[in-house]
Motif scaffolding. Structure first.
Motif, PDB file in Angstrom:
ATOM      1  N   GLY A  77      14.766  47.667  73.519  1.00  0.00           N
ATOM      2  CA  GLY A  77      14.639  46.457  72.708  1.00  0.00           C
ATOM      3  C   GLY A  77      15.159  45.199  73.378  1.00  0.00           C
ATOM      4  N   GLY A  78      14.906  45.065  74.665  1.00  0.00           N
ATOM      5  CA  GLY A  78      15.349  43.865  75.375  1.00  0.00           C
ATOM      6  C   GLY A  78      16.827  43.899  75.706  1.00  0.00           C
ATOM      7  N   TRP A  79      17.310  42.777  76.273  1.00  0.00           N
ATOM      8  CA  TRP A  79      18.706  42.726  76.702  1.00  0.00           C
ATOM      9  C   TRP A  79      19.671  42.815  75.524  1.00  0.00           C
ATOM     10  N   SER A  80      19.305  42.217  74.398  1.00  0.00           N
ATOM     11  CA  SER A  80      20.201  42.284  73.233  1.00  0.00           C
ATOM     12  C   SER A  80      20.296  43.712  72.718  1.00  0.00           C
ATOM     13  N   GLY A  81      19.158  44.403  72.666  1.00  0.00           N
ATOM     14  CA  GLY A  81      19.184  45.799  72.234  1.00  0.00           C
ATOM     15  C   GLY A  81      19.929  46.673  73.219  1.00  0.00           C
ATOM     16  N   PHE A  82      19.768  46.376  74.498  1.00  0.00           N
ATOM     17  CA  PHE A  82      20.487  47.134  75.522  1.00  0.00           C
ATOM     18  C   PHE A  82      21.996  46.922  75.385  1.00  0.00           C
ATOM     19  N   GLY A  83      22.403  45.675  75.158  1.00  0.00           N
ATOM     20  CA  GLY A  83      23.823  45.384  74.983  1.00  0.00           C
ATOM     21  C   GLY A  83      24.412  46.082  73.778  1.00  0.00           C
ATOM     22  N   ASP A  84      23.665  46.114  72.684  1.00  0.00           N
ATOM     23  CA  ASP A  84      24.136  46.816  71.489  1.00  0.00           C
ATOM     24  C   ASP A  84      24.268  48.309  71.749  1.00  0.00           C
ATOM     25  N   ALA A  85      23.276  48.876  72.447  1.00  0.00           N
ATOM     26  CA  ALA A  85      23.286  50.317  72.707  1.00  0.00           C
ATOM     27  C   ALA A  85      24.460  50.721  73.599  1.00  0.00           C
ATOM     28  N   VAL A  86      24.764  49.887  74.595  1.00  0.00           N
ATOM     29  CA  VAL A  86      25.857  50.206  75.502  1.00  0.00           C
ATOM     30  C   VAL A  86      27.198  50.222  74.768  1.00  0.00           C
ATOM     31  N   ALA A  87      27.299  49.471  73.679  1.00  0.00           N
ATOM     32  CA  ALA A  87      28.557  49.418  72.928  1.00  0.00           C
ATOM     33  C   ALA A  87      28.734  50.593  71.975  1.00  0.00           C
ATOM     34  N   HIS A  88      27.700  51.419  71.796  1.00  0.00           N
ATOM     35  CA  HIS A  88      27.819  52.572  70.900  1.00  0.00           C
ATOM     36  C   HIS A  88      28.740  53.625  71.508  1.00  0.00           C
ATOM     37  N   PRO A  89      29.514  54.337  70.672  1.00  0.00           N
ATOM     38  CA  PRO A  89      30.469  55.328  71.204  1.00  0.00           C
ATOM     39  C   PRO A  89      29.826  56.413  72.058  1.00  0.00           C
ATOM     40  N   VAL A  90      28.627  56.876  71.682  1.00  0.00           N
ATOM     41  CA  VAL A  90      27.967  57.912  72.483  1.00  0.00           C
ATOM     42  C   VAL A  90      27.668  57.378  73.880  1.00  0.00           C
ATOM     43  N   THR A  91      27.106  56.179  73.944  1.00  0.00           N
ATOM     44  CA  THR A  91      26.764  55.585  75.238  1.00  0.00           C
ATOM     45  C   THR A  91      28.008  55.348  76.078  1.00  0.00           C
ATOM     46  N   LEU A  92      29.035  54.768  75.462  1.00  0.00           N
ATOM     47  CA  LEU A  92      30.285  54.506  76.184  1.00  0.00           C
ATOM     48  C   LEU A  92      30.919  55.802  76.671  1.00  0.00           C
ATOM     49  N   GLY A  93      30.902  56.826  75.815  1.00  0.00           N
ATOM     50  CA  GLY A  93      31.491  58.103  76.193  1.00  0.00           C
ATOM     51  C   GLY A  93      30.787  58.737  77.376  1.00  0.00           C
ATOM     52  N   VAL A  94      29.453  58.646  77.396  1.00  0.00           N
ATOM     53  CA  VAL A  94      28.686  59.217  78.503  1.00  0.00           C
ATOM     54  C   VAL A  94      28.947  58.437  79.791  1.00  0.00           C
ATOM     55  N   ILE A  95      28.904  57.103  79.709  1.00  0.00           N
ATOM     56  CA  ILE A  95      29.130  56.279  80.905  1.00  0.00           C
ATOM     57  C   ILE A  95      30.533  56.520  81.468  1.00  0.00           C
ATOM     58  N   ALA A  96      31.542  56.476  80.580  1.00  0.00           N
ATOM     59  CA  ALA A  96      32.927  56.687  81.037  1.00  0.00           C
ATOM     60  C   ALA A  96      33.105  58.088  81.592  1.00  0.00           C
ATOM     61  N   GLY A  97      32.459  59.069  80.975  1.00  0.00           N
ATOM     62  CA  GLY A  97      32.572  60.435  81.464  1.00  0.00           C
ATOM     63  C   GLY A  97      31.996  60.597  82.856  1.00  0.00           C
ATOM     64  N   LEU A  98      30.836  59.976  83.112  1.00  0.00           N
ATOM     65  CA  LEU A  98      30.191  60.103  84.419  1.00  0.00           C
ATOM     66  C   LEU A  98      30.886  59.260  85.488  1.00  0.00           C
ATOM     67  N   VAL A  99      31.204  58.020  85.164  1.00  0.00           N
ATOM     68  CA  VAL A  99      31.725  57.081  86.164  1.00  0.00           C
ATOM     69  C   VAL A  99      33.206  57.306  86.443  1.00  0.00           C
ATOM     70  N   LEU A 100      33.977  57.632  85.407  1.00  0.00           N
ATOM     71  CA  LEU A 100      35.421  57.833  85.579  1.00  0.00           C
ATOM     72  C   LEU A 100      35.796  59.310  85.567  1.00  0.00           C
ATOM     73  N   GLY A 101      35.306  60.030  84.544  1.00  0.00           N
ATOM     74  CA  GLY A 101      35.746  61.407  84.351  1.00  0.00           C
ATOM     75  C   GLY A 101      35.323  62.356  85.444  1.00  0.00           C
ATOM     76  N   LYS A 102      34.064  62.266  85.841  1.00  0.00           N
ATOM     77  CA  LYS A 102      33.556  63.207  86.847  1.00  0.00           C
ATOM     78  C   LYS A 102      34.294  63.055  88.184  1.00  0.00           C
TER      79      LYS A 102
END
Length: 430
Positions: A294-319
């Motif tokens: 849904g464009g940049w605004s939709g992308f920004g909203d999605a990145v702020a969701h807990p599932v998205t944040l948890g996956v990103i943090a898990g891959l970039v930091l946790g792994k």
């Protein structure tokens, strides 16, 4: 470098034998090509899903076909996830058995690092995902704890191919072995935690064609017209039982003999790995990665969701934290040190590469949250963003060492007597 003593008993990330190095080099070449195709497929899917023709992509993904009486009327995307990925996991089963029977994992000293690093690389990102979602007040998302725990070796190797870095053989072997153990842990997680309803009848019946398949390959009867129907029947019955059918692929791969008169694992790999890396995984990626943001605004909203944040943090930091800290702890408690040519910055670079999760992460996301659900779409965005960020960070670390890697590469490939075997391997008994 050549005058240093060989102290493999007290070293981590040492070179393996020449036969192992050649085998891994062949695997890496095929997986690298598959990784490029995977990236292209994922890119096309994301672009199409966010284009004016996105409805055509959705219609194609949801188109269902197959025999209804056998409970196999599935959507195209489900056929890709349940059917084509069974080929991928069959190859994983072959590779796992080869590693444990004839490869580095048969030696407890060499197996300790990749196995423990894979475990650490699962526990830390899973813990981070859980912490992010609990802190965000969404405990219902905890079912997706396993999403950021897998490493996609094809994606990681595609990054290395783009970088044109001469990663030393010890690091390449460690990365590949780590990913193989990762896949084993992932299939255990899928079988144990993502089987909702179990039907014992079809599962018991699956033992018949599965047993006949095992008997045929153990006796050296490798005719495709017999093995393929038996494998398909096993897959269909496991699918009907409620267990994810990719488990059948791994188990069938385990039955193929690696050593002895009827050893055929290498022949199976030679035939199926190109099919897996070049077709099955890219097609799955095409249908799994397409998410409308849904464009940049939709992308920004999605990145702020807990599932998205948890996956990103898990891959970039946790792994990378899980892999690197496990290696550090193993070195501390065993008194082992890295090979003379390598430093902990090199292990960090490979640990960041391990944060590139794609194929198995997307599969677990679909199993956890369902295809096309809001949380499922958040998983896709998290996996894509997290994998890209991990790849960029790994690139920065590895490129900073590329000059040193080039010197190591020239040393490892030097062949003064032109007999086809690099000098560094000739003093060893393979």
């Amino acid at each position: 470098m050549s005058n240093r003593p060989d102290r493999t008993g007290s070293r981590l990330l040492t070179r393996g034998s020449w036969s192992e190095a050649k085998r891994f080099a062949e695997i890496l070449r095929e997986e690298t090509v598959g990784g490029v195709l995977l990236l292209v497929a994922a890119g096309v899917a994301v672009g199409w899903a966010n284009s004016p023709w996105s409805h055509a992509y959705e219609a194609m993904s949801e188109f269902a076909f197959g025999p209804e009486p056998l409970h196999l009327r599935l959507s195209v995307s489900a056929w890709a996830a349940d059917g084509l990925l069974a080929i991928f996991f069959f190859v994983v089963g072959l590779e796992l058995k080869r590693e444990f029977v004839a490869g580095d994992l048969r030696d407890p000293r060499r197996a300790a690092l990749p196995i423990l690093a894979a475990v650490g690389g699962m526990l830390v990102p899973a813990s981070i995902f859980v912490a992010v979602n609990v802190a965000g007040g969404h405990p219902e998302n905890l079912v997706g704890w396993a999403v950021p725990t897998a490493t996609d070796i094809a994606f990681a190797l595609a990054v290395l191919a783009v970088l044109s870095t001469h990663l030393p053989s010890a690091l390449r072997t460690f990365l590949l072995t780590l990913a193989v153990v990762d896949d084993l842990l992932a299939i255990i997680v899928i079988a144990v935690f993502y089987t909702d309803q179990l039907s014992p009848g079809p599962l018991a019946l699956a033992l018949i064609p599965g047993g006949l398949f095992a008997l045929a390959v153990q006796r050296g009867f490798g005719r495709w017209w017999l093995l393929v129907p038996l494998a398909v029947a096993t897959w269909a019955l496991v699918h009907a039982s409620g267990v994810h059918p990719t488990v059948a692929g791994v188990l069938l791969g385990f039955t193929v003999p690696v050593l002895g008169r009827h050893a055929s694992a290498e022949d199976f790999e030679h035939v199926l790995r190109p099919l897996s890396a070049g077709f099955a995984v890219p097609v799955f990626a095409f249908f799994a990665a397409g998410v409308t943001v849904g464009g940049w605004s939709g992308f920004g909203d999605a990145v702020a969701h807990p599932v998205t944040l948890g996956v990103i943090a898990g891959l970039v930091l946790g792994k990378p934290l899980g892999v690197l800290c496990t290696a550090l702890l193993l070195a501390k408690f065993t008194g082992a040190s890295l090979d003379d040519d390598l430093g902990w910055r090199d292990v960090l670079g490979v640990s960041l590469l391990a944060g590139i999760g794609f194929t198995v992460s997307l599969l677990i996301g679909e199993l956890a949250f369902g295809h096309g659900t809001p949380a499922g779409d958040d998983v896709k965005i998290g996996v894509l963003v997290g994998s890209v960020v991990a790849g960029v960070l790994a690139s920065v670390v590895l490129l900073s060492r590329n000059a040193a890697y080039r010197r190591i590469y020239l040393f490892e490939t030097a062949d003064s007597d032109a007999d086809g075997v690099p000098d560094i391997y000739e003093s060893r008994q393979d």
